[in-house]
Structures are given as structure tokens and as C-alpha cells.
Scaffold this motif. Structure first.
Motif, PDB file in Angstrom:
ATOM      1  N   PRO A 198       0.724  -1.202  -0.065  1.00  0.00           N
ATOM      2  CA  PRO A 198       0.058   0.084   0.011  1.00  0.00           C
ATOM      3  C   PRO A 198       0.970   1.415  -0.147  1.00  0.00           C
ATOM      4  CG  PRO A 198      -0.788  -1.614   1.749  1.00  0.00           C
ATOM      5  CD  PRO A 198       0.500  -2.066   1.238  1.00  0.00           C
ATOM      6  N   TRP A 199       0.243   2.307  -0.643  1.00  0.00           N
ATOM      7  CA  TRP A 199       1.007   3.438  -0.896  1.00  0.00           C
ATOM      8  C   TRP A 199       0.042   4.674  -1.038  1.00  0.00           C
ATOM      9  CZ3 TRP A 199       1.684   7.395  -4.470  1.00  0.00           C
ATOM     10  CH2 TRP A 199       2.767   8.312  -4.052  1.00  0.00           C
ATOM     11  N   GLN A 200      -0.039   5.550   0.088  1.00  0.00           N
ATOM     12  CA  GLN A 200      -1.171   6.415   0.422  1.00  0.00           C
ATOM     13  C   GLN A 200      -2.522   5.731  -0.207  1.00  0.00           C
ATOM     14  OE1 GLN A 200       0.060   9.871  -2.014  1.00  0.00           O
ATOM     15  NE2 GLN A 200       2.000  10.038  -0.975  1.00  0.00           N
ATOM     16  N   GLN A 201      -3.243   6.329  -1.013  1.00  0.00           N
ATOM     17  CA  GLN A 201      -4.297   5.628  -1.256  1.00  0.00           C
ATOM     18  C   GLN A 201      -4.325   4.574  -2.505  1.00  0.00           C
ATOM     19  OE1 GLN A 201      -4.587   9.153  -1.042  1.00  0.00           O
ATOM     20  NE2 GLN A 201      -5.966   9.445   0.742  1.00  0.00           N
ATOM     21  N   HIS A 202      -3.250   4.392  -2.883  1.00  0.00           N
ATOM     22  CA  HIS A 202      -2.919   3.431  -4.033  1.00  0.00           C
ATOM     23  C   HIS A 202      -2.089   2.374  -3.667  1.00  0.00           C
ATOM     24  CE1 HIS A 202      -4.323   7.258  -5.896  1.00  0.00           C
ATOM     25  NE2 HIS A 202      -3.174   7.829  -5.365  1.00  0.00           N
ATOM     26  N   LEU A 203      -1.791   1.708  -4.700  1.00  0.00           N
ATOM     27  CA  LEU A 203      -0.868   0.264  -4.433  1.00  0.00           C
ATOM     28  C   LEU A 203       0.143   0.080  -5.369  1.00  0.00           C
ATOM     29  CD1 LEU A 203      -1.743  -2.403  -2.744  1.00  0.00           C
ATOM     30  CD2 LEU A 203      -2.247  -3.394  -4.790  1.00  0.00           C
ATOM     31  N   LYS A 220       3.421 -10.463   0.292  1.00  0.00           N
ATOM     32  CA  LYS A 220       2.534 -11.550  -0.352  1.00  0.00           C
ATOM     33  C   LYS A 220       1.153 -11.440  -0.261  1.00  0.00           C
ATOM     34  CE  LYS A 220       6.377 -13.000  -2.099  1.00  0.00           C
ATOM     35  NZ  LYS A 220       7.196 -11.848  -1.674  1.00  0.00           N
ATOM     36  N   GLY A 221       0.681 -10.212   0.280  1.00  0.00           N
ATOM     37  CA  GLY A 221      -0.601  -9.751   0.567  1.00  0.00           C
ATOM     38  C   GLY A 221      -0.878  -8.369   1.373  1.00  0.00           C
ATOM     39  N   ALA A 222      -1.971  -7.929   1.314  1.00  0.00           N
ATOM     40  CA  ALA A 222      -2.150  -6.517   1.911  1.00  0.00           C
ATOM     41  C   ALA A 222      -3.673  -6.115   2.203  1.00  0.00           C
ATOM     42  CB  ALA A 222      -1.344  -5.526   1.340  1.00  0.00           C
ATOM     43  N   LEU A 223      -3.855  -5.705   3.397  1.00  0.00           N
ATOM     44  CA  LEU A 223      -5.230  -5.111   3.475  1.00  0.00           C
ATOM     45  C   LEU A 223      -5.212  -3.362   3.188  1.00  0.00           C
ATOM     46  CD1 LEU A 223      -6.426  -6.668   6.933  1.00  0.00           C
ATOM     47  CD2 LEU A 223      -7.476  -6.985   4.578  1.00  0.00           C
ATOM     48  N   HIS A 224      -6.144  -3.126   2.259  1.00  0.00           N
ATOM     49  CA  HIS A 224      -5.893  -1.596   1.895  1.00  0.00           C
ATOM     50  C   HIS A 224      -6.951  -0.995   1.246  1.00  0.00           C
ATOM     51  CE1 HIS A 224      -3.720   2.072   0.626  1.00  0.00           C
ATOM     52  NE2 HIS A 224      -4.070   1.938  -0.715  1.00  0.00           N
ATOM     53  N   GLN A 225      -7.696   0.000   1.533  1.00  0.00           N
ATOM     54  CA  GLN A 225      -8.742   0.706   0.909  1.00  0.00           C
ATOM     55  C   GLN A 225      -9.796  -0.243   0.945  1.00  0.00           C
ATOM     56  OE1 GLN A 225      -8.955   4.015  -0.806  1.00  0.00           O
ATOM     57  NE2 GLN A 225      -7.354   4.121   0.754  1.00  0.00           N
ATOM     58  N   GLY A 226     -10.257  -0.958   2.049  1.00  0.00           N
ATOM     59  CA  GLY A 226     -11.434  -2.083   2.042  1.00  0.00           C
ATOM     60  C   GLY A 226     -11.200  -3.259   1.407  1.00  0.00           C
ATOM     61  N   ARG A 227     -10.190  -3.596   0.805  1.00  0.00           N
ATOM     62  CA  ARG A 227      -9.947  -4.579   0.097  1.00  0.00           C
ATOM     63  C   ARG A 227      -8.611  -5.506   0.613  1.00  0.00           C
ATOM     64  NH1 ARG A 227     -11.793  -4.564  -5.746  1.00  0.00           N
ATOM     65  NH2 ARG A 227     -13.331  -2.971  -5.783  1.00  0.00           N
TER      66      ARG A 227
END
Length: 976
Positions: A338-343, A596-603
Motif C-alpha cells: 500500500p502507498w497512500q490511497q494507491h497500491l 505477499k498480501g495486503a489489506l488496503h482501501q477496504g480490500r
């Protein structure tokens, strides 16, 4: 060079700042699909019509008959097996309000109801194609063909509608209005009458073969293109990318009132009055074209029937993929950050930033030591650390500008990155490093980790450092590293380590499952406990749901239940275990290590070999529809029954049930269980089998129940039931039994009186005779009983002896509180003796062996010939079983076997247990012990002590290695 780098950094900063405050915008209309054709059982490649009945079956009209499809099997009906069929060329299908299937062919009309086909135009056969059907709310049925017909149910006949002249190419019904497509125009049939609308004069030869009404506009598909009829005006509509007057093959209005338009090689959707190309739905043109039938089923799947490519099913998955279509240069993604609101996505071709649903490559890629990005970390000081195949880079985490490469490890793959205070840990395939004073160091790393293949590093909340390698797990506690060997995953390939808010640590492996807990208190979970696979690439905890990804997809499982040691409510969100997953799944997941995975922006986001995969978190509580079981038939004797209540004759006591569950997403994963209530005490797990057999059933009332679920789902469906009454023979009825009982009572009374008279005349003689006969009978019975429990060849007991006496043996042992021993003895290489010397010599040896066993055993022991050259010994109250086994083996070996060139040896597997244990399970453990001796050179024994503590499905080799069960053997130095 410095100004050059700064220039590009400023350009990138400007690009990033424009979007910095905007949330990630994601919009995809991607479908997954699967195609069926003749090699799958479809009778022919042309699917001309599609309908779905109330049970969920798909009915498919083809040019070689009618097919009923449940997702796995096609049941084909044609002129070869169905006499009512007038033709194999099916042209139209319709399911009416009474769930009857109307079937139109090129030269006749049929109907299917209650399992039977009937020809409706038998008296006056129709000439020409049946093109379509329309049904009004009151059940009135119109049929399009060589002319417009109305079906009159009471008279069971077709009557021409006089108001319309000429052939009918298509009917479309909405509420109680029917639109009639014909030559050079169309008609509108309502309760007020019939109205004809001519086509414009410049459209000579216009054939309106497709009709659909969206909102207040009528759309007409023809051989001369697509038209919209609006307020009495004809408007030609041009298909994007197609020439004028392109033939329309299909119009379909789905339940969401979305209009689909198909030409020969393109599929479009009409949205807000605009035609949009739907190639993402259709797939490659060369693989599926010429669509002439369409249906949206009850689960929202879209079905396309092609004239030349068979049947295609489309579905919208809960996941979304972002790959080449969204601009990623290389679809092989190894890391997400995750980076700011982006990926950020780390690929085999560098870093890409996903923003607003599109990928943008970073300018910093040109300065990375390798564009193969495997791991990333954004630390607390807003520095972005990038691990590549050729070492480590540092980027400015605020603007993603490149800052520095670390040449010391340019020859290594950086697999994991972690921050611990001000220290950055760097794990590679050639050792563990840390950054101090902006330089890579290993002074505080133990020697064993300086060259190890590191996969994951995790600093936890207790100031401990977890280090996972390809050969085990290490833990630094109080400044010293130690290898964790006293845990289930000792020596395994550790792929991930995660700490949760409750303090529990999850350690995942590449192929040995995962453990959850703390050192000294681990709970181990593998496929044996119900996991879909033993690999763990990444783990995330979302409320009470644990998400785990691996090479077979990713799944959720109830976390509180895991902390108690059980796997519950496991549900596969992406299931790649099926052969049809190539096109019908978003393949997941990739890599082993950090990012290898991330929680970000409700996803939740995962790297894959085809881009980045995301799942909205609200989908975690969603489930796919549960399949609905259908009992297709019961076959009893030569009769087949389909109703829910069946009454059978006495001779129909052999039953064959057929059942299924129409389901079209991973249909091969549908699993069944059934129960015949009144006969079965429990559910019978049938797996993917869709039939059940019962024979010689007694008369009575039964209920056959079926449930179904998906292999990726924990939920069973509702039960469907067929009630069956099996009538008794006359002599099995209540009145017959009562009459028989009365007759027997009368006979007994007569015999009793006769007996009294006879006894009065010769009581003493008869008493003596009875006594003699009773004695003889008792002796004969005892002899027969003894013979039935004796092996004819050896004179030892046989299996029947065990069946009759085992409960007595167990009871005696329970009363005395002593232990029982089951010992299985098997002659070594006996087959070769039979093969070389003959079975007569083998029989002699078996007799001699039986004598040796008798001589070496106590009178309280039970000696049984178990089968072939295998013998079972049951020892009661034997305090020194090893000595007894050794004495027996020695006696066999020292016996002068005159028929053999060398002494005979044997192998023994034994288990000691208390009477409360399951003796059959203990016999299995004795058999495993015998097998172990056979594997380890024969001529010996293995005794498992306290066998009652062993559980089913435990691995004997693992038990012997761990020493978790007391054993005694002369084959290896095991503890007594």
C-alpha cells in the motif's frame, strides 16, 4: 547526472502529487467463463435455444436433439431414444407458468411435463420451423411458425390467429402485450386487438428475427441491421466497428433490463441508449462467436449458445483482477505494498503504481539493480525499501524517487524486509542482514543465519524476532537466536510469520500446513484437519475471519475456532483446485516471503502470475449460492419412479436412486450425502457420486433424503425427500401373521393334549428316549460348534472363534483389570516356498508351525489362524509379552525344517491394550506394526505398548521417531 536524476524525480513527484489525495478508483466489468462442446457431452455444437426449469436444470436445444444439463452430465433426448420427437433440429424452447417445457423443432411442436414428452401437433402436423413462444399472464400461449398460432388447452389444438398473415420470425412478450416479428414489419397483439406496423419502403425484404423492449423503446433485430422503434418512428442503429446493415443474430433483455445485442462476431450491451462492445464478456472472437441464444440463470450466470462453438457460461466473481488490460507492463507480480490511497506492485519488470484502476510504471525502475521486484517495505520514516533479484534499493516513500542501491548484496535475492525500531532487517536467499548507519551488516547475526535462505522476518510485540528459513524457524529472544526444534514445523520451509492482536503467532509453511499459538503451545493445522491445502503464502485476520492464501487460491476460516484447535466454517473464496479453473477462476496466489498480501482501501490484495488480485472485504461475509439437490428417479425392478411419494410392490425390494444438483460453477466439486430413513442410522457420504443402491429391503415406510454442498463450502443444502412405501407379501401382513399365530395356537393346544395322553401311557420310556436323544444332540452340537471354530488344516481356531468369543475375552480382561495383547505372526517369504516346493510342502510347514505355536503358548492364550500364512495370538494376563514373542520366534527359527534349505523365520506385529479400547482398531495397529517389521528386514517383532492411547489415522513412522508411544522391538534400539 545529478540534475538528470533530479529532473525525473520532480516529474514523478508532480505526477504523484496530482493523485495523492484521491482515493483508489476501481471499475471492472470482468467475467470468468467456461465452454462446453461435444467433447463434454453436448450432442452438437449449435446451441439454438436455452431455458431453465424450476429445479435448476438447463434445457439446451441443438441441431442434434434436446439436452438437459446439470453442470456435469448432458441427458440427451432425440429421435433415437424418444419416440415423441418429430425432429432433432430444435429451434425454440419455453418454460411456462406450470413448469412445462415447450419445444419447437423444424417440423413440429412438443411438450415435456412430469417426465414425459408428447407431440402436440400429432393430428395436424405443422409445416416449417417453430420460431418462438409467448405466454400471457393468464396462461394463453402463442406459437410462432409458418404463421401465428394460439394454443387452446381444453381442445389441445393449435388455432391460427387470423389477424396476422404470413410467417412469424420472432415473438416477444411483456406483460400482456405480444410483439410479432415478421417480413417487412411487425405486429402488436393486445387484448384490444392486433395492429400491424410496416417497415420503411427502403427496407425491402426486411426480416425481423429478434425483438426486445427496453423501457418504452422497441428494438428490432433483422437481416438488415438493428432498429429502434420509438414513438412510431423507425431509427437505424449502427453497431460500433460493424458495417451498416449487419445482420443481428440475437437480442436478449436480461432480468436487470440490460439489453444484449449479438452480431456474427461481436457482442454488445445497450446502456443509456448507447451500444457498447462487450468483448471482455465474449472473450477472444476466434474462440466463441455466432451467438444465437442467451439466458441469465437463477444464480446470475450468463449463458451464451453459439451456432458453431457450443455453450459458454459467464459469471462475475467476487474478486477483481488488475493485469495487462489495466496497463501493467509485466503480469508476473511478486509483491504488493500500500502507498497512500494507491497500491504498488512489484513485478518481474519493475515497480508499477495502481491508481484509479490503471497501472503506471515508476521512473525509479531504471535505477533499480534489477527490475525483478520481490519484496517491499514502507518504514515509519517514509522510506520505501525495495528488494530485488539483485539486491536492495531505497526510494523516497513520499514521492517514490530513487535514492540509493546497496551493492553489498547485489548478488542476492531479497525475499523479506522488516522494521524493528530504527533497524531494518533484510532477508535474502544468502543470509540475514540488517541496516545500521545506512550500511548492511551481519555482526549480530548468528553464523547459521549468515548463509541461510531466509524467507520471512517478523519483529513481534514482545521484542522478539522471528526468522523463517527454507529449513526451519529461528527466534531471537533477549538478544540470542535459537532454532525452534520442538515444534511441528521444525525443519520445514517457513513461508510466512504473522502476529495477531491477541498475541498469537501464526507460522505458515510451504507444504506442511501452519501452526497457531506460542512456543510450547502450538496448534498444528494441515489437510488432515480439513484445510484445502498445506501451503500458506500469506495470512490476514479480518475481525473473526482468518484469510489464508496459497497456490490453490485463498480461503477464510473461523479464527476463534482455530484458537480452540478446530477448523470450522472454512470457505474457499478463490478455488484453483479444479481443472476448469484455467478460465473460470482468478488464479491465485504467488511467492513466499514479505509483501505477499495486503489489506488496503477496504480490500485484500494478492500478487499473482497474472497481475494483482483484490477482494472487497464486504465479500468476506458473502457466500455463493448453495446447490439444490434433485432426486431424479428411483428404479425398482424394471420400473422408474420420479414422484415424491412412491408405493412399491413386495417384489420391488432392490432400489437404485439417481440424484443430482444442477450447479454450474465448479460443478465437479459438488459433494453429496444421503440417508434412507428407516434403514440407515447416519448420513452416507457419497462424495461426487450421484447414485445409491439398496438391496433386499424389508417391507415398510422409508424416506430417502439427499443433501449437497460444494467442496469449497462448509454449508449443506436443505434436504430433499422421496417417500417410499414397500408393501409386504400377503404372508407378511398383520392379518396373515395374526391368522398364522391363531393357527399355531390351535395346533399347539392339540399337540399339548395329545402329548399329555402319550405321557400318561409311556412317561418313563419317553423320558429315557428324550434324555438319550438330548445327550446325543448336545454332543453333536458341541462337535459342530467346535468344528465351525477350528481351522481344518492346522487345527487352530479360525476367525469365527474370534467373532464368537471376543466379547467374553474383553469382559474377562475388564474384570481382572489386566491387559490384552494382539500379536499378528506372518511367515517370511512363504510365497516363495509355495512357488518353489509346492503347496503340499507349504501345508506341511503350516501344520508344523501350528504345533510350534501350541507348544510355545500357554493354555490361556488364544491361537487363531488368521489367513494364509498369517496367525493371530491373543495373550491374556501375560506380564512379559516381549519375552513370550522372543521365545516363539526362537522356537520357529530353531525348529529342524527338513523340507527347507534354511531355517524358517517370521515377523510379528503386536499391540498391548486395555479392554476399554477398540480391539478392531488395535488389530489395525498390530497389522501396521507387522508391516513395519516387514519393511525393516523381517525376522523380528515390534510391540506397541499402551495401544489404547493411539488414535486413528496417526502415522506409525512418526510415532516411532518421536517416541510418543512405548514400544519394544528387536529391530531397532527403542525404549522398553
Amino acid at each position: 547526472m545529478r540534475w538528470y536524476v533530479g529532473f525525473y524525480a520532480l516529474m514523478l513527484l508532480g505526477c504523484v502529487c496530482l493523485t495523492k489525495l484521491q482515493a483508489m478508483v476501481l471499475s471492472q466489468d470482468e467475467y470468468l467463463y467456461r465452454v462446453w462442446s461435444v467433447e463434454s457431452g453436448l450432442p452438437q455444437i449449435s446451441v439454438t435455444a436455452i431455458a431453465q426449469d424450476a429445479q435448476g436444470f438447463l434445457w439446451l436445444g441443438t441441431q442434434n436433439g434436446l439436452a438437459r444439463f446439470d453442470g456435469v452430465h448432458f441427458d440427451v433426448f432425440n429421435t433415437a431414444n424418444t419416440p415423441a420427437f418429430s425432429s432433432n433440429l430444435i429451434t425454440a424452447l419455453h418454460i411456462d407458468q406450470q413448469q412445462r417445457l415447450w419445444i419447437g423443432t423444424v417440423n413440429g411442436l412438443m411438450r415435456y411435463q412430469q417426465g414425459q414428452f408428447s407431440r402436440l401437433d400429432q393430428q395436424q402436423p405443422l409445416q416449417g420451423n417453430i420460431t418462438s413462444f409467448a405466454e400471457l399472464s393468464d396462461g394463453t400461449m402463442y406459437v410462432g411458425g409458418a404463421q401465428l398460432y394460439q394454443w387452446r388447452e381444453p381442445q389441445a389444438e393449435l388455432t391460427p390467429v387470423a389477424a396476422h398473415n404470413g410467417a412469424v420470425f420472432q415473438l416477444f412478450q411483456q406483460q400482456d402485450t405480444v410483439w410479432v416479428g415478421a417480413l417487412n414489419g411487425f405486429g402488436i397483439l393486445t387484448a384490444d386487438g392486433y395492429q400491424w406496423h410496416n417497415a420503411p419502403q427502403n427496407l425491402a425484404g426486411l426480416q425481423i428475427s429478434e425483438l426486445a423492449r427496453q423501457d418504452s423503446d422497441l428494438y428490432l433485430g433483422s437481416n438488415l441491421g438493428l432498429f429502434r422503434w420509438q414513438r412510431g418512428q423507425w431509427q437505424a442503429m449502427t453497431l460500433p466497428g460493424q458495417p451498416d446493415e449487419t445482420r443481428i443474430e440475437l437480442l436478449y433483455l436480461d432480468p436487470q433490463q440490460k439489453l444484449w445485442v449479438a452480431s456474427y462476431d461481436k457482442l454488445y450491451s445497450l446502456q443509456q441508449g448507447q451500444l457498447l462492445l462487450a468483448d471482455s464478456v465474449q472473450g477472444p472472437v476466434e474462440r466463441f462467436s455466432w451467438i444465437e441464444s442467451m439466458l441469465q440463470d437463477r444464480h446470475g450466470n450468463i449463458w451464451l449458445g453459439s451456432h458453431s462453438h457450443g455453450l459458454k457460461r459467464l459469471r462475475r466473481p467476487p474478486t477483481q483482477r488488475f493485469s495487462k488490460e489495466q496497463g501493467i507492463a509485466d503480469p508476473y507480480v511478486w509483491a504488493v505494498q500500500p502507498w497512500q490511497q494507491h497500491l504498488l506492485a512489484g513485478t518481474s519488470g519493475g515497480l508499477s503504481l495502481l491508481q484509479h484502476g490503471r497501472f503506471q510504471p515508476l521512473m525509479a525502475n531504471q535505477y533499480l539493480p534489477s527490475v525483478f521486484v520481490y519484496s517491499m517495505l514502507l518504514d515509519s520514516e517514509q522510506r520505501l525499501w525495495v528488494g530485488t533479484r539483485a539486491g536492495l534499493s531505497r526510494l523516497d516513500g513520499k514521492n517514490l524517487a530513487w535514492q540509493r542501491n546497496y551493492a553489498d548484496i547485489s548478488h542476492l535475492l531479497v525475499t523479506t524486509l522488516a522494521q524493528e525500531g530504527e533497524r531494518i532487517w533484510v532477508g535474502t536467499n544468502g543470509g540475514l542482514f540488517y541496516l545500521q548507519d545506512d550500511e548492511l551488516q551481519q555482526q549480530q547475526v548468528p553464523q547459521v543465519l549468515q548463509q541461510a535462505k531466509i524467507r520471512i522476518v517478523l519483529p513481534d510485540s514482545q521484542q522478539r524476532l522471528w526468522v523463517g528459513t527454507e529449513n526451519g524457524l529461528f527466534l531471537r529472544d533477549k538478544e540470542s537466536f535459537a532454532r525452534l526444534d520442538n515444534m511441528p514445523l521444525s525443519g520445514s520451509f517457513i513461508s510466512t510469520v504473522k502476529q495477531f492482536a491477541d498475541g498469537n503467532i501464526l507460522v505458515g509453511s510451504f507444504d506442511q500446513g501452519f501452526v497457531l499459538g506460542q512456543p510450547g503451545n502450538w496448534r498444528w493445522f494441515t489437510q488432515l484437519q480439513g484445510l484445502p491445502g498445506n501451503g500458506v503464502m500469506h495470512a490476514e485476520l479480518v475481525e473473526n475471519q482468518l484469510l489464508i492464501s496459497n497456490f490453490q487460491g485463498f480461503y477464510r476460516v473461523n479464527y476463534p475456532a482455530l484458537t480452540q484447535g478446530s477448523v470450522e466454517q472454512l470457505y474457499m473464496l478463490v478455488d484453483d483446485r479444479r481443472p476448469d479453473a484455467e478460465t473460470d477462476s482468478h488464479r491465485c496466489c504467488n511467492g513466499a516471503g514479505s509483501s505477499k498480501g495486503a489489506l488496503h482501501q477496504g480490500r485484500v490484495w494478492y500478487p499473482t502470475l497474472n497481475g494483482v488480485l483484490s477482494l472487497p472485504l464486504q465479500q468476506l461475509i458473502q457466500h455463493a449460492p448453495v446447490p439444490e439437490p434433485v432426486i431424479r428417479s428411483l428404479t425398482a425392478g424394471s420400473e422408474r419412479y420420479r414422484s415424491n411419494n412412491v408405493r412399491l410392490a413386495p417384489e420391488q425390494s432392490d432400489w437404485h436412486f439417481r440424484f443430482t444438483a444442477p450447479y454450474f460453477v465448479y460443478p465437479s466439486s459438488v459433494q453429496f450425502r444421503y440417508q434412507l430413513h428407516g434403514y440407515d442410522n447416519n448420513w452416507i457420504d457419497a462424495g461426487t457420486r450421484r447414485e445409491a443402491f439398496y438391496t433386499n429391503l424389508p417391507p415398510g415406510n422409508y424416506s430417502f433424503n439427499v443433501q449437497v454442498r460444494l467442496a469449497a463450502d462448509y454449508r449443506w443444502s436443505d434436504t430433499v425427500t422421496m417417500n417410499i412405501e414397500l408393501r409386504p407379501y400377503w404372508y407378511e401382513t398383520t392379518w396373515a401373521r395374526a391368522l398364522f399365530l391363531l393357527l399355531m395356537l390351535l395346533i399347539l393346544c392339540g399337540l399339548y393334549r395329545w402329548r399329555l395322553l402319550a405321557l400318561a401311557r409311556s412317561q418313563r420310556q419317553l423320558a429315557k428316549l428324550v434324555a438319550e436323544r438330548t445327550c446325543e444332540l448336545h454332543q453333536a452340537n458341541e462337535k459342530l460348534q467346535q468344528m465351525s471354530m477350528q481351522d481344518a488344516l492346522t487345527g487352530l481356531h479360525n476367525r469365527r472363534y474370534l467373532d464368537i468369543n471376543i466379547e467374553q475375552i474383553l469382559s474377562r480382561s475388564a474384570r481382572s483389570g489386566g491387559l490384552l495383547t494382539l500379536a499378528l505372526l506372518d511367515l517370511d517369504h512363504f510365497k516363495s516356498i509355495n512357488d518353489k516346493l509346492g503347496h503340499q510342502v507349504g501345508d506341511v510347514i503350516l501344520k508344523q508351525l501350528a504345533d510350534i505355536v501350541r507348544q510355545s503358548s500357554r493354555s490361556a492364550d488364544h491361537l487363531i489362524r488368521w489367513g494364509g500364512e498369517e496367525f493371530l495370538l491373543i495373550l491374556e494376563h501375560n506380564d512379559d509379552v516381549p519375552r513370550a514373542l522372543q521365545r516363539l520366534l526362537q522356537a520357529i527359527k530353531q525348529h529342524p525344517w527338513q523340507q527347507l534349505p534354511k531355517p524358517l523365520t517370521c515377523s510379528v506385529g503386536a499391540v498391548t491394550f486395555s479392554a476399554e479400547a477398540n480391539w478392531q482398531q488395535q488389530l489395525q495397529w498390530a497389522d501396521q506394526a507387522l508391516y513395519w517389521v516387514k519393511q525393516h528386514g523381517r525376522d523380528g517383532y515390534l510391540l506397541l505398548q499402551q495401544g489404547g492411547n493411539l488414535r486413528e489415522n496417526m502415522d506409525l513412522a512418526l510415532l516411532l521417531r518421536d517416541g510418543t508411544v512405548p514400544v519394544h522391538s528387536d529391530k531397532l534400539p527403542l525404549p522398553d
